[in-house]
Scaffold this active site. Structure first.
Site, PDB file in Angstrom:
ATOM      1  N   THR A 263       5.108   3.769 -15.013  1.00  0.00           N
ATOM      2  CA  THR A 263       5.951   2.945 -15.875  1.00  0.00           C
ATOM      3  C   THR A 263       5.545   1.478 -15.827  1.00  0.00           C
ATOM      4  OG1 THR A 263       7.775   4.483 -15.505  1.00  0.00           O
ATOM      5  CG2 THR A 263       8.334   2.319 -16.393  1.00  0.00           C
TER       6      THR A 263
ATOM      7  N   THR B  13      15.031   0.661  -6.604  1.00  0.00           N
ATOM      8  CA  THR B  13      14.074   1.735  -6.865  1.00  0.00           C
ATOM      9  C   THR B  13      13.040   1.293  -7.903  1.00  0.00           C
ATOM     10  OG1 THR B  13      15.575   2.657  -8.544  1.00  0.00           O
ATOM     11  CG2 THR B  13      15.714   3.583  -6.316  1.00  0.00           C
ATOM     12  N   ALA B  14      12.954  -0.027  -8.147  1.00  0.00           N
ATOM     13  CA  ALA B  14      12.083  -0.552  -9.202  1.00  0.00           C
ATOM     14  C   ALA B  14      10.765  -1.061  -8.613  1.00  0.00           C
ATOM     15  CB  ALA B  14      12.809  -1.640  -9.971  1.00  0.00           C
ATOM     16  N   ARG B  15      10.741  -2.320  -8.215  1.00  0.00           N
ATOM     17  CA  ARG B  15       9.560  -2.923  -7.601  1.00  0.00           C
ATOM     18  C   ARG B  15      10.021  -3.762  -6.413  1.00  0.00           C
ATOM     19  NH1 ARG B  15       7.136   0.460  -9.698  1.00  0.00           N
ATOM     20  NH2 ARG B  15       5.381   0.340 -11.159  1.00  0.00           N
TER      21      ARG B  15
ATOM     22  N   ASP C 202      13.829   2.079  -1.939  1.00  0.00           N
ATOM     23  CA  ASP C 202      12.742   3.042  -2.129  1.00  0.00           C
ATOM     24  C   ASP C 202      11.424   2.327  -2.375  1.00  0.00           C
ATOM     25  OD1 ASP C 202      11.663   5.684  -2.391  1.00  0.00           O
ATOM     26  OD2 ASP C 202      11.567   5.362  -4.551  1.00  0.00           O
TER      27      ASP C 202
ATOM     28  N   GLU D 242       3.555  -2.560   0.160  1.00  0.00           N
ATOM     29  CA  GLU D 242       3.483  -1.129   0.426  1.00  0.00           C
ATOM     30  C   GLU D 242       2.057  -0.749   0.802  1.00  0.00           C
ATOM     31  OE1 GLU D 242       5.051   0.909  -2.995  1.00  0.00           O
ATOM     32  OE2 GLU D 242       7.004  -0.047  -2.829  1.00  0.00           O
TER      33      GLU D 242
ATOM     34  N   HIS E 151       8.799   4.891  -1.409  1.00  0.00           N
ATOM     35  CA  HIS E 151       8.511   4.911  -2.848  1.00  0.00           C
ATOM     36  C   HIS E 151       8.389   6.353  -3.345  1.00  0.00           C
ATOM     37  CE1 HIS E 151       6.484   2.338  -6.223  1.00  0.00           C
ATOM     38  NE2 HIS E 151       7.356   3.211  -6.706  1.00  0.00           N
TER      39      HIS E 151
ATOM     40  N   TRP F 110       9.260   8.731  -7.712  1.00  0.00           N
ATOM     41  CA  TRP F 110       8.446   9.366  -8.739  1.00  0.00           C
ATOM     42  C   TRP F 110       7.644  10.557  -8.210  1.00  0.00           C
ATOM     43  CZ3 TRP F 110       3.150   9.650  -8.009  1.00  0.00           C
ATOM     44  CH2 TRP F 110       2.602   8.822  -7.020  1.00  0.00           C
TER      45      TRP F 110
END
Length: 316
Positions: A76, A233-235, A259, A264, A283, A286
């Site tokens: 995304t 849960t985005a960035r 998440d 990372e 993460h 997804w």
């Protein structure tokens, strides 16, 4: 136009060997990972380049061979790709905007429910052999989510899926989005400051860019209720991680469910691993098997649409 395709870092999606990239085009070359210095060598002669959350700098993109006509970000967010350089080169850039919406939304709800139940503390008590929650009274906070207010920052596909589940749980909804909207379906659209001040849980669901980086910082954390929980849960870089750690240690807010992290993989020395009022996951939103299978299928759809002359999901 041919569909000769190279996948530069398939291992990020196919880490368990259960994902098949071979069907996305008639001719596909697959690499599990590609260091930056190998990118130009490996894309030579290919029409389509597929990457997943891989940095493509302006310098690298401006050096792409003339054969490359399309880049497909297998996800995304595309903040890892220099879009200005893509435009300069006349390359089509597309993403996969909806492949994980439900799964990521469910991860946000998972974090929300676990935070409401102090699940991190309960699990750590069990791991230490402490059974007080069973033999005495409940030793940790345990609150209802029905009747509580969920503040949502952003109003894309994932945010709307989160809201759908939260409303089924009986939660009130406040939303901040940069696009003005009228209240509807018991969703109240309001200011960023109002969402921070009035919400019991706050979910971050917006893209990472220059305007949103560190939108959650010492100043904005101080606007939240002391009993509020932050969910991301985005960035990761939407949050100033050091400011968050300080706020969590000083009980400025009640806790956080993350998440995604600013860097990372999260360093082993991070205090986020040890704080009782934090739940961290790697993460994973997804990474469900069905989600990854859907992702690869949609990559194929993007490629076929591009080759037919009608590209979809363009973000350039």
């Amino acid at each position: 136009m041919n569909d000769k395709t190279v996948v530069l870092n398939a291992g990020l999606v196919n880490y368990d060997g259960k994902i098949d990239y071979s069907q996305i085009a008639s001719e596909v070359v697959i690499y599990d990972e590609t260091p930056e210095e190998k990118i130009l060598e490996r894309i030579a002669g290919f029409t389509i380049v597929v990457t997943k959350e891989m940095k493509l700098s302006g310098a690298v993109i401006r050096s792409f061979p003339a054969s490359v006509k399309m880049i497909c970000e297998a996800g995304t967010g595309f903040n890892n790709i220099d879009v200005a350089a893509v435009r300069e080169r006349g390359i089509v850039l597309c993403n996969i905007p909806t492949y994980s919406s439900a799964r990521v939304a469910h991860t946000a709800i998972l974090l929300l429910l676990n935070l409401a139940s102090s699940m991190q503390k309960q699990i750590r008590m069990l791991a230490a052999g402490n059974h007080d929650n069973f033999h005495k009274h409940l030793m940790v906070e345990h609150v209802e989510v029905n009747g509580k207010t969920l503040g949502v920052i952003g109003y894309g596909n994932i945010a709307r899926e989160i809201i759908k589940v939260a409303q089924a749980l009986g939660m009130k909804i406040l939303v901040f989005t940069r696009t003005p909207r009228e209240n509807s379906n018991d969703i109240i659209f309001t200011t960023f400051e109002e969402v921070l001040a009035q919400s019991d849980f706050i979910s971050l669901n917006c893209p990472l860019n220059e305007e949103t980086k560190h939108m959650i910082n010492a100043e904005t954390l101080a606007m939240m209720k002391p009993v509020a929980y932050l969910i991301n849960t985005a960035r990761g870089a939407l949050i100033d991680e050091q400011a968050l750690i300080k706020a969590l240690k000083n009980k400025v807010i009640a806790g956080a469910g993350l998440d995604v992290q600013e860097h990372e993989p999260l360093e082993d020395s991070s205090l986020l691993y040890t704080l009782d009022n934090v739940i961290i996951t790697p993460h994973m939103g997804w990474r469900g098997l069905e989600t990854r299978q859907r992702l690869v299928s949609l990559i194929g759809d993007n490629i076929r649409a591009f080759v037919s002359g009608k590209p979809i999901n363009r973000v350039d």
